[in-house]
Scaffold this active site. Structure first.
Site, PDB file in Angstrom:
ATOM      1  N   ASP A   1      -7.850  -5.591  -0.033  1.00  0.00           N
ATOM      2  CA  ASP A   1      -8.259  -6.438  -1.160  1.00  0.00           C
ATOM      3  C   ASP A   1      -7.822  -7.891  -1.020  1.00  0.00           C
ATOM      4  O   ASP A   1      -8.193  -8.721  -1.856  1.00  0.00           O
ATOM      5  CB  ASP A   1      -7.687  -5.850  -2.454  1.00  0.00           C
ATOM      6  CG  ASP A   1      -8.286  -4.491  -2.729  1.00  0.00           C
ATOM      7  OD1 ASP A   1      -7.527  -3.519  -2.904  1.00  0.00           O
ATOM      8  OD2 ASP A   1      -9.527  -4.385  -2.724  1.00  0.00           O
TER       9      ASP A   1
ATOM     10  N   HIS B   1       0.852  -1.197   0.000  1.00  0.00           N
ATOM     11  CA  HIS B   1       0.000   0.000   0.000  1.00  0.00           C
ATOM     12  C   HIS B   1       0.883   1.239   0.000  1.00  0.00           C
ATOM     13  O   HIS B   1       1.951   1.265   0.596  1.00  0.00           O
ATOM     14  CB  HIS B   1      -0.892   0.015   1.258  1.00  0.00           C
ATOM     15  CG  HIS B   1      -2.077   0.897   1.129  1.00  0.00           C
ATOM     16  ND1 HIS B   1      -2.026   2.240   1.368  1.00  0.00           N
ATOM     17  CD2 HIS B   1      -3.345   0.625   0.738  1.00  0.00           C
ATOM     18  CE1 HIS B   1      -3.225   2.767   1.158  1.00  0.00           C
ATOM     19  NE2 HIS B   1      -4.048   1.815   0.781  1.00  0.00           N
TER      20      HIS B   1
END
Ligand code: SDX
Length: 430
Positions: free
Chosen positions: A364, A306
């Site tokens: 996700d 991320h």
């Protein structure tokens, strides 16, 4: 950094730049006058060190793995609230009273139908059209139906457009799913809560009564809360940039949906599940970890890493818990995909490469397993992300419109192309 100004030396010039401090988190150096004072631009492709705006909506501490919506920790909202309460919080800045919540739910519920002629849009698509393509088209087309809520200078019209989008996204998403499987569209039912209504529109058939499973509805509602907003991510920045030109809100949200579709962003939930299916069994994990570490291999572990979180994504933890809850409710004792995911996470989090680059599971990584178990096809995963993120996009878009300092977004560049040169006729080109 506690001072209120910083000095920058650019070639033979020295400029004083104001420093602005937020409530919490990093301060910013205001460079808006830099070009005028030095003739130089800053350079930050990917905006890793650039704040694009002031905002009161969402705060992320990437190192601590903290996510706050209007100051409230995501863990508490996911535990105690529901998605429409989170929508109210993101839009208005405060948790609603019981009366405000009831009024908000009522207003959203009564905007859930779409114009009957929207059905004809679907007929133009192939049945195997990706539902994200359908969502980009249909949400953009909503502006063709609602001329009474596209004047962005009118706060009343902005709020009506906001309610319409929050309310109609589930209906359009369910229609996209039904169209893909050749089943008739199911109309919203006003006596159901937001997420139960969505599940029914997706999975009910005319031939029998559909009973919503309250455990699954609560789990999906929590998943929507987790996806609702996330600071100035790529799709939110797209919505803000589109909105800065004065484009109508439906067009701006359609732009956000298009950006979210990318596998580096919201499309990662679909890509992560496909990756887990490709790995197939835990014994094949090492070769994929090696591929992810190989600089010459474009493969990445989807659902890992991320830009902001350099610690565990707090949403991933809640997602993982929800996955177990849903699999238990559905009586799925051992899901091979979950076995691969859990083993992959354990191996990656002990691997020097992932530790050094601070790559952790993101939202996700587990969502696809949960959504697949609920009966959604992989192609619908990013549609559900877009459904939930619509409120965040709208809240950020509204904040941008109401920001007195807001101007059209227009970045500059570092030009590395050819200097001026004269035209050469085709005869002279040899
Ligand atoms: C979302 O921004 C948001 O808030 C987004 C989001 C939201 O709610 O809106 O949180 C939703 O988009 C989550 C992210 C979903 N994407 C994925 O899971 C796709 C896989 N992850 C990546 O491609 C990547 O981690 C990003 C896109 C998420 C972040 O990319 P960055 O910040 O630009 O990081 P990077 O690409 O510069 O990577 C840094 C290093 C690189 O190695 P070096 O060049 O430094 O040697 O880490 C490596 C990368 O190669 N790396 C990975 C990796 N992610 C980064 N290596 C293997 N597998 C990965 N997943």
């Amino acid at each position: 950094m506690s001072s209120n100004s910083s000095t920058l030396n650019v070639e033979d010039r020295s400029v004083e730049l104001p420093v602005k401090h937020g409530t919490i988190g990093p301060s910013v150096i205001d460079i808006s006058k830099l070009y005028g004072q030095t003739g130089a631009f800053t350079y930050d492709p990917g905006f890793t060190s650039t704040a694009s705006c002031e905002s009161k909506i969402t705060y992320i501490d990437g190192d601590a793995g903290v996510l706050l919506y209007r100051g409230y920790p995501i863990e508490q909202l996911a535990e105690h609230g529901d998605f429409l309460e989170t929508c109210y919080l993101l839009l208005y800045g405060e948790l609603p009273t019981a009366a405000q919540k009831a009024d908000f739910d009522y207003r959203v519920t009564r905007h859930t139908m779409v114009h009957e002629q929207m059905n004809r849009f679907f007929m133009g698509f192939r049945r195997d059209a990706h539902p994200m393509a359908i969502m980009v088209a249909c949400v953009g087309a909503l502006s063709a139906f609602y001329h009474d809520s596209t004047d962005i200078s009118d706060p009343q019209q902005r709020m009506i457009a906001s309610m319409r989008m929050i309310a109609k996204m589930p209906t359009l998403a369910a229609m996209a799913y039904k169209y893909s499987i050749g089943q008739p569209f199911v109309y919203p039912q006003n006596d159901l809560d937001y997420t139960s209504n969505f599940l029914r529109m997706c999975f009910a058939v005319p031939c029998e009564e559909y009973k919503v499973n309250p455990v699954l509805s609560r789990a999906l509602d929590r998943i929507f809360i987790l996806h609702a907003d996330h600071e100035q991510n790529a799709s939110t920045s797209t919505v803000r940039l589109a909105g800065s030109s004065g484009a109508n809100p439906f067009a701006c949200i359609a732009a956000g949906i298009a950006c979210l579709w990318g596998p580096a962003h919201g499309g990662a939930n679909e890509a992560a599940l496909k990756m887990l299916e490709e790995i197939g069994t835990p014994d094949r994990i090492p070769q994929y970890i090696a591929k992810a570490k190989d600089k010459n291999d474009p493969f990445r572990l989807m659902g890992f890493g991320h830009r902001v979180y350099k610690n565990y994504d707090p949403r991933a933890r809640i997602m993982q818990k929800t996955t177990h809850e849903v699999l238990n409710e559905l009586g799925i004792k051992d899901d091979p995909l979950l076995d691969v995911a859990v083993e992959l996470e354990q191996i990656a989090l002990k691997d020097e490469y992932f530790l050094e680059k601070k790559l952790y599971p993101n939202i996700d990584f587990y969502s696809g397993i949960t959504l697949k178990a609920m009966g959604f096809p992989t192609s619908m995963f990013t549609v559900l992300f877009a459904l939930a993120r619509t409120v965040g996009w709208i809240a950020q878009w509204s904040e941008m419109i109401e920001d007195p300092s807001q101007r059209i977004g227009r970045p500059r560049q570092l030009y590395i192309g050819s200097p001026k040169r004269d035209y050469v006729t085709v005869a002279q080109r040899g």
